[in-house]
Design an enzyme around this catalytic site. Sequence first.
Site, PDB file in Angstrom:
ATOM      1  N   GLU A  75       0.814  -1.223   0.000  1.00 20.94           N
ATOM      2  CA  GLU A  75       0.000   0.000   0.000  1.00 20.94           C
ATOM      3  C   GLU A  75       0.845   1.269   0.000  1.00 20.94           C
ATOM      4  O   GLU A  75       0.497   2.263  -0.645  1.00 20.94           O
ATOM      5  CB  GLU A  75      -0.958  -0.009   1.189  1.00 20.94           C
ATOM      6  CG  GLU A  75      -2.127  -0.978   1.054  1.00 20.94           C
ATOM      7  CD  GLU A  75      -1.742  -2.410   1.365  1.00 20.94           C
ATOM      8  OE1 GLU A  75      -0.615  -2.635   1.860  1.00 20.94           O
ATOM      9  OE2 GLU A  75      -2.568  -3.323   1.123  1.00 20.94           O
ATOM     10  N   HIS A 144     -11.135  -4.986   8.159  1.00 18.32           N
ATOM     11  CA  HIS A 144     -11.941  -4.912   6.934  1.00 18.32           C
ATOM     12  C   HIS A 144     -13.212  -4.088   7.147  1.00 18.32           C
ATOM     13  O   HIS A 144     -14.093  -4.080   6.276  1.00 18.32           O
ATOM     14  CB  HIS A 144     -12.347  -6.309   6.457  1.00 18.32           C
ATOM     15  CG  HIS A 144     -11.219  -7.127   5.922  1.00 18.32           C
ATOM     16  ND1 HIS A 144     -10.156  -7.540   6.692  1.00 18.32           N
ATOM     17  CD2 HIS A 144     -10.974  -7.618   4.671  1.00 18.32           C
ATOM     18  CE1 HIS A 144      -9.318  -8.261   5.956  1.00 18.32           C
ATOM     19  NE2 HIS A 144      -9.794  -8.320   4.731  1.00 18.32           N
TER      20      HIS A 144
END
Length: 341
Positions: A75, A144
Amino acid sequence: MTATMRADSDGTSRTTQTLSVQQALNRALADELEADPRMLVFGEDVGVLGGVFRVTDGLQARFGAVRVFDTPLAESAILGTAVGLAIAGFRPVPEVQFDGFAYPAFDQIVSQVARYRYRSRGRLPMPITLRVPSYGGIRAPELHGESTEAFWAHVAGLKVVSPSNAHEAYHLLRASIQDPDPVIFLEPKSRYWQKSEVDLARSGGVRGARIVRPGTHLSILSWGAMVDRALRAADIAAEDGVETEVVDLRWLSPIDTATIAESVGRTRRAVVVHEAARTAGLGAEVSARITERLFDRLRAPVQRVTGYDVPTPSGALEDEQIPSVHRILLGMQRVLEYRRG
């Protein structure tokens, strides 16, 4: 997907389609890729697979692997690449696959993405739109289902947006991509499959907050998936004669203080609803702005209905964390029944 053509009262034809939020986002990306050859879409699995939630489905086949491409699972590198591309004149639209996956890229976002335009005194724009599937509601595992808006809204130089339905998703994403500043675009995962009518031709009115439902007795201020729950609570309250105004903030940075003050100034009672933890959540900022402007007019202290001050739980426990319609109704009851001592 269905489409209709119809004419407004002024005779102007416009195109409307019934789309899910996921389809509306996909259409917005496609339309911007078509309109601007400088735009690039990249991230983990966005190319061949079309994204975990299929938001980028079909884009690589249509626009090619040079403009829509997969990246390694890294990321920080995704955001660092976006910074370099923006400096080189491109318009990057990276995706971080889940909200909690943005944490490894925090340094790039705060130290580079947010500061580059300021650092270069405006000579280098940073037109990055970081798409982040966000919030809970799908009973996913740890990291999540995070609510990260307060992190990003606190960082000067970043704009933060969160849509509540398909129409808003389409137009807010296009406005974000066209913005010269970096935008963190938080997509409520639980709304991806919710369908509504999208007027693809309407381009105005995408800045600031919007009043979704007018009312006179109190205002609910919310964003993302919580707008739908606020509307459901308002419907139930209406059965008892309570007229609730629901305001969708949409842009979480900068916050549209004028619209908030206009609404609460009329109703004189306010409830802020969000999924994130209560302490130092964005609701605290909204509440402070209301108090600064309207303290003498308020009939009750501003109430916050929020997630709890715990790490976002996994699985079914998530149902206890996210404000339910029942909890929103209790918050409304507190401001309606408040009596000064």
